[in-house]
Design a protein around this motif. Structure first.
Motif, PDB file in Angstrom:
ATOM      1  N   UNK A   1      -5.478 -45.587  -6.548  1.00 34.37           N
ATOM      2  CA  UNK A   1      -6.419 -45.876  -5.456  1.00 34.37           C
ATOM      3  C   UNK A   1      -5.613 -45.970  -4.167  1.00 34.37           C
ATOM      4  N   UNK A   2      -5.852 -45.040  -3.275  1.00 29.85           N
ATOM      5  CA  UNK A   2      -5.086 -45.053  -2.014  1.00 29.85           C
ATOM      6  C   UNK A   2      -5.622 -46.083  -1.028  1.00 29.85           C
ATOM      7  N   UNK A   3      -6.819 -46.630  -1.290  1.00 28.51           N
ATOM      8  CA  UNK A   3      -7.539 -47.422  -0.296  1.00 28.51           C
ATOM      9  C   UNK A   3      -7.824 -46.551   0.927  1.00 28.51           C
ATOM     10  N   UNK A   4      -8.226 -47.158   2.016  1.00 24.54           N
ATOM     11  CA  UNK A   4      -8.650 -46.365   3.172  1.00 24.54           C
ATOM     12  C   UNK A   4      -7.508 -45.535   3.754  1.00 24.54           C
ATOM     13  N   UNK A   5      -7.790 -44.239   3.932  1.00 25.34           N
ATOM     14  CA  UNK A   5      -6.870 -43.357   4.640  1.00 25.34           C
ATOM     15  C   UNK A   5      -7.545 -43.037   5.973  1.00 25.34           C
ATOM     16  N   UNK A   6      -6.974 -43.504   7.058  1.00 24.35           N
ATOM     17  CA  UNK A   6      -7.577 -43.293   8.371  1.00 24.35           C
ATOM     18  C   UNK A   6      -7.671 -41.803   8.679  1.00 24.35           C
ATOM     19  N   UNK A   7      -8.615 -41.466   9.561  1.00 23.15           N
ATOM     20  CA  UNK A   7      -8.748 -40.078   9.979  1.00 23.15           C
ATOM     21  C   UNK A   7      -7.443 -39.566  10.555  1.00 23.15           C
ATOM     22  N   UNK A   8      -7.022 -38.405  10.083  1.00 23.17           N
ATOM     23  CA  UNK A   8      -5.781 -37.799  10.557  1.00 23.17           C
ATOM     24  C   UNK A   8      -4.520 -38.327   9.910  1.00 23.17           C
ATOM     25  N   UNK A   9      -4.656 -39.312   9.018  1.00 22.51           N
ATOM     26  CA  UNK A   9      -3.472 -39.938   8.426  1.00 22.51           C
ATOM     27  C   UNK A   9      -3.032 -39.226   7.151  1.00 22.51           C
ATOM     28  N   UNK A  10      -1.783 -39.451   6.778  1.00 27.82           N
ATOM     29  CA  UNK A  10      -1.213 -38.920   5.547  1.00 27.82           C
ATOM     30  C   UNK A  10      -0.650 -40.078   4.740  1.00 27.82           C
ATOM     31  N   UNK A  11      -0.982 -40.137   3.455  1.00 23.32           N
ATOM     32  CA  UNK A  11      -0.431 -41.163   2.575  1.00 23.32           C
ATOM     33  C   UNK A  11       0.096 -40.482   1.318  1.00 23.32           C
TER      34      UNK A  11
ATOM     35  N   UNK B   1       3.537 -39.425 -13.150  1.00 25.24           N
ATOM     36  CA  UNK B   1       4.372 -40.167 -12.224  1.00 25.24           C
ATOM     37  C   UNK B   1       4.803 -39.406 -10.981  1.00 25.24           C
ATOM     38  N   UNK B   2       4.289 -38.214 -10.809  1.00 26.86           N
ATOM     39  CA  UNK B   2       4.673 -37.404  -9.654  1.00 26.86           C
ATOM     40  C   UNK B   2       4.098 -38.001  -8.373  1.00 26.86           C
ATOM     41  N   UNK B   3       4.812 -37.825  -7.286  1.00 28.04           N
ATOM     42  CA  UNK B   3       4.356 -38.297  -5.982  1.00 28.04           C
ATOM     43  C   UNK B   3       3.404 -37.268  -5.384  1.00 28.04           C
ATOM     44  N   UNK B   4       2.245 -37.733  -4.943  1.00 26.82           N
ATOM     45  CA  UNK B   4       1.215 -36.834  -4.423  1.00 26.82           C
ATOM     46  C   UNK B   4       0.911 -37.217  -2.973  1.00 26.82           C
ATOM     47  N   UNK B   5       0.916 -36.237  -2.118  1.00 30.88           N
ATOM     48  CA  UNK B   5       0.626 -36.439  -0.704  1.00 30.88           C
ATOM     49  C   UNK B   5      -0.853 -36.174  -0.452  1.00 30.88           C
ATOM     50  N   UNK B   6      -1.488 -37.077   0.290  1.00 25.20           N
ATOM     51  CA  UNK B   6      -2.889 -36.894   0.652  1.00 25.20           C
ATOM     52  C   UNK B   6      -2.989 -36.817   2.164  1.00 25.20           C
ATOM     53  N   UNK B   7      -3.555 -35.738   2.656  1.00 27.39           N
ATOM     54  CA  UNK B   7      -3.732 -35.542   4.089  1.00 27.39           C
ATOM     55  C   UNK B   7      -5.220 -35.606   4.403  1.00 27.39           C
ATOM     56  N   UNK B   8      -5.611 -36.547   5.238  1.00 24.02           N
ATOM     57  CA  UNK B   8      -7.012 -36.652   5.648  1.00 24.02           C
ATOM     58  C   UNK B   8      -7.187 -35.921   6.974  1.00 24.02           C
ATOM     59  N   UNK B   9      -7.774 -34.754   6.906  1.00 21.75           N
ATOM     60  CA  UNK B   9      -7.952 -33.960   8.129  1.00 21.75           C
ATOM     61  C   UNK B   9      -9.283 -34.244   8.807  1.00 21.75           C
ATOM     62  N   UNK B  10     -10.095 -35.125   8.208  1.00 22.26           N
ATOM     63  CA  UNK B  10     -11.329 -35.535   8.862  1.00 22.26           C
ATOM     64  C   UNK B  10     -11.023 -36.641   9.872  1.00 22.26           C
TER      65      UNK B  10
END
Ligand SMILES: [Cu+2]
Length: 121
Positions: free
Chosen positions: A83-93, A60-69
């Protein structure tokens, strides 16, 4: 007598709180690799790779995803537990780790050769 002592004690406690708040703010950045602590809940996507390839978190921990592409990616569990679904380039979810313990292999659903594993301990 007692009231004066109490007031002094309160003033001292306030001073400690203020100093504590001040000294903790400059180190708030979680991006430092040597910082330890909470830095372990981040997944970075760079050059079509998940980093780290193996990440262990609590249920249940919160996980940050950074898309550096510059292209979109996803973080999609093989078992569909996240499933994060689409993470735009440069975005963080952020997403919430599953509560089922054990390894959860995941891919990018756009580039399915991108593999990594999230382990819930
Ligand atoms: Cu991708």
């Amino acid at each position: 007598m007692t009231a004066v002592r109490l007031r002094r004690a309160l003033a001292g406690a306030l001073l400690v709180l203020t100093l504590g708040a001040c000294s903790s703010s400059p180190s708030a950045s979680p991006s430092s690799p040597s910082g330890g602590g909470s830095a372990g809940t981040r997944i970075t996507i760079k050059n079509f790779q998940f980093q780290p390839a193996d990440l262990t978190v609590h249920a249940g921990q919160s996980i940050t995803v950074v898309n550096e592409d510059s292209t979109p990616h996803t973080v999609t569990a093989d078992d569909k537990s996240f499933d994060t679904k689409d993470i735009s380039g440069g975005a963080t979810v952020t997403f919430t780790a599953p509560t089922t313990t054990g390894p959860h292999p995941y891919i990018c659903s756009i580039h399915q050769y991108m593999h990594a594993t999230l382990t819930v301990s």
